[in-house]
Design a protein around this motif. Sequence first.
Motif, short mmCIF file in Angstrom:
data_model
loop_
_atom_site.label_atom_id
_atom_site.label_comp_id
_atom_site.label_asym_id
_atom_site.label_seq_id
_atom_site.Cartn_x
_atom_site.Cartn_y
_atom_site.Cartn_z
N GLY A 86 0.83 -1.21 0.00
CA GLY A 86 0.00 0.00 0.00
C GLY A 86 0.86 1.24 0.00
N HIS A 108 -5.13 10.34 -4.90
CA HIS A 108 -5.31 9.67 -6.18
C HIS A 108 -5.37 8.15 -5.96
N GLN A 109 -5.57 7.42 -7.03
CA GLN A 109 -5.59 5.96 -7.06
C GLN A 109 -6.59 5.40 -6.05
N SER A 110 -6.17 4.55 -5.13
CA SER A 110 -7.12 3.86 -4.24
C SER A 110 -7.75 4.77 -3.20
N ASN A 111 -7.26 6.01 -3.09
CA ASN A 111 -7.87 6.98 -2.17
C ASN A 111 -8.55 8.13 -2.92
N GLU A 112 -8.76 7.91 -4.24
CA GLU A 112 -9.43 8.90 -5.10
C GLU A 112 -10.75 9.33 -4.46
N HIS A 152 -5.81 0.76 4.38
CA HIS A 152 -7.28 0.70 4.25
C HIS A 152 -7.74 1.90 3.41
N PRO A 153 -7.58 1.80 2.09
CA PRO A 153 -7.88 2.93 1.20
C PRO A 153 -9.33 3.42 1.29
N LYS A 155 -11.41 4.26 -0.97
CA LYS A 155 -12.35 3.65 -1.92
C LYS A 155 -13.01 2.39 -1.37
N HIS A 156 -12.41 1.75 -0.35
CA HIS A 156 -12.95 0.53 0.20
C HIS A 156 -13.77 0.75 1.47
N TRP A 157 -13.92 2.02 1.89
CA TRP A 157 -14.73 2.30 3.07
C TRP A 157 -16.19 2.07 2.71
#
Length: 158
Positions: A86, A108-112, A152-153, A155-157
Motif C-alpha cells: 500500500g 489519487h488511485q485507491s484513495n481517489e 485501508h484505502p 475507496k474501500h470504506w
Amino acid sequence: MNTTEIERKFLVRSEDFKTEAHKYTRIIQGFLNTHPERTVRVRLKGDLGYLTVKGKSNDSGLSRYEWEREISKTEAEALLKLCEAGSIDKTRYEVQKGTHVFEIDVFHQSNEGLVVAEVELGHEEESFEKPIWLGEEVTGDKRYYNSQLAKHPFKHWS
C-alpha cells in the motif's frame, strides 16, 4: 528536524481552494513501519526525498513527535521498494490564510475522492482563520492518517 507536530485535520467541501493555492506538488509515499506506537515514512516530493518517523498521537490527536531528514531522490526511490504493501499518491496544494498555511491533499488511485486539509499550529489552543471550503474536522480520527489510508484505502470504506 526534531519537533512536536501540532496540527488539525479537516475534510474539504469544495475545490475552491485550488484558485487560492500558491503552490502544488505531487507526493508519493510509503511506510517502512506502521506500528501504533510509531510510523516510519518514505516520501518522494518532487525531486526531493524524505525519511520521517512519527510517534504516537497524544489523547486529543493534535500532537505527536516528528523526526524528519531530507534524503536524495535515489535513496527515496530505493526505500519505497522496501515499504509495506500500500502506498499514498496525492497532490498537495498550499493555501495561505492569515498567518497560517493550509496543506490540502487531493488523493489519487485507491484513495481517489478524498480531500483533506491540515493546518499546523504553534500550540493546541491556537486560533486560525477557517476558509469557507473547510469541512468537518477529523483531527484524531486514525482512518485519515496516511499510514492507515495506505492499508485501508478510502475507496474501500463502506
